[in-house]
Write a protein that holds these residues in place. Sequence first.
Motif, PDB file in Angstrom:
ATOM      1  N   SER A  75       0.832  -1.208   0.000  1.00 31.83           N
ATOM      2  CA  SER A  75       0.000   0.000   0.000  1.00 31.83           C
ATOM      3  C   SER A  75       0.866   1.257   0.000  1.00 31.83           C
ATOM      4  O   SER A  75       0.541   2.244  -0.677  1.00 31.83           O
ATOM      5  N   TRP A  76       1.986   1.245   0.694  1.00 33.93           N
ATOM      6  CA  TRP A  76       2.890   2.401   0.674  1.00 33.93           C
ATOM      7  C   TRP A  76       3.517   2.564  -0.714  1.00 33.93           C
ATOM      8  O   TRP A  76       3.646   3.696  -1.210  1.00 33.93           O
ATOM      9  N   ILE A  77       3.889   1.469  -1.322  1.00 37.65           N
ATOM     10  CA  ILE A  77       4.455   1.547  -2.682  1.00 37.65           C
ATOM     11  C   ILE A  77       3.398   2.099  -3.638  1.00 37.65           C
ATOM     12  O   ILE A  77       3.683   2.969  -4.467  1.00 37.65           O
ATOM     13  N   GLY A  78       2.187   1.611  -3.515  1.00 37.52           N
ATOM     14  CA  GLY A  78       1.109   2.119  -4.357  1.00 37.52           C
ATOM     15  C   GLY A  78       0.854   3.601  -4.102  1.00 37.52           C
ATOM     16  O   GLY A  78       0.622   4.374  -5.046  1.00 37.52           O
ATOM     17  N   PHE A  79       0.929   4.035  -2.844  1.00 39.89           N
ATOM     18  CA  PHE A  79       0.721   5.449  -2.504  1.00 39.89           C
ATOM     19  C   PHE A  79       1.832   6.316  -3.088  1.00 39.89           C
ATOM     20  O   PHE A  79       1.572   7.396  -3.646  1.00 39.89           O
ATOM     21  N   ILE A  80       3.063   5.836  -3.004  1.00 41.18           N
ATOM     22  CA  ILE A  80       4.211   6.591  -3.555  1.00 41.18           C
ATOM     23  C   ILE A  80       4.098   6.697  -5.078  1.00 41.18           C
ATOM     24  O   ILE A  80       4.309   7.760  -5.667  1.00 41.18           O
ATOM     25  N   ILE A  81       3.730   5.585  -5.731  1.00 40.59           N
ATOM     26  CA  ILE A  81       3.563   5.597  -7.184  1.00 40.59           C
ATOM     27  C   ILE A  81       2.429   6.549  -7.561  1.00 40.59           C
ATOM     28  O   ILE A  81       2.536   7.309  -8.547  1.00 40.59           O
ATOM     29  N   TYR A  82       1.385   6.576  -6.819  1.00 39.82           N
ATOM     30  CA  TYR A  82       0.262   7.476  -7.082  1.00 39.82           C
ATOM     31  C   TYR A  82       0.710   8.922  -6.985  1.00 39.82           C
ATOM     32  O   TYR A  82       0.340   9.750  -7.829  1.00 39.82           O
TER      33      TYR A  82
END
Length: 112
Positions: A101-108
């Motif tokens: 979820s953190w990786i997805g948030f950073i990519i977003y």
Amino acid sequence: MKSKNNQSSPQTQQDAMKVAKSVQKPNQTKEQTKLIAQGIEKGITLYKKQQKEKQRDADKLRKRLLKTETELESSQSDIQSTLITSKQPTSNIAWLLLVLSWIGFIIYLLFK
């Protein structure tokens, strides 16, 4: 002739004779007293036999309860070890989801 199982101990015979003499009537013969003592002796022997049987039954029950308690504790420890083992993958999955979820948030945020 008495069998070995029906023979009383000398102590029981003495106790029976003491009781028979203590309840002896004035005109009672020695033979009558002896018969009374034999009856008392049989009663004492039967009582001791019943008490031994009760004690054996109580010991069997105590051993059975102890065995059941030991088995219960063993199964509880098995269940606890199983729960601890099964919780580890769940916590790993939780950490994995957190990282994703953190990786997805950073990519977003980067591609916004």
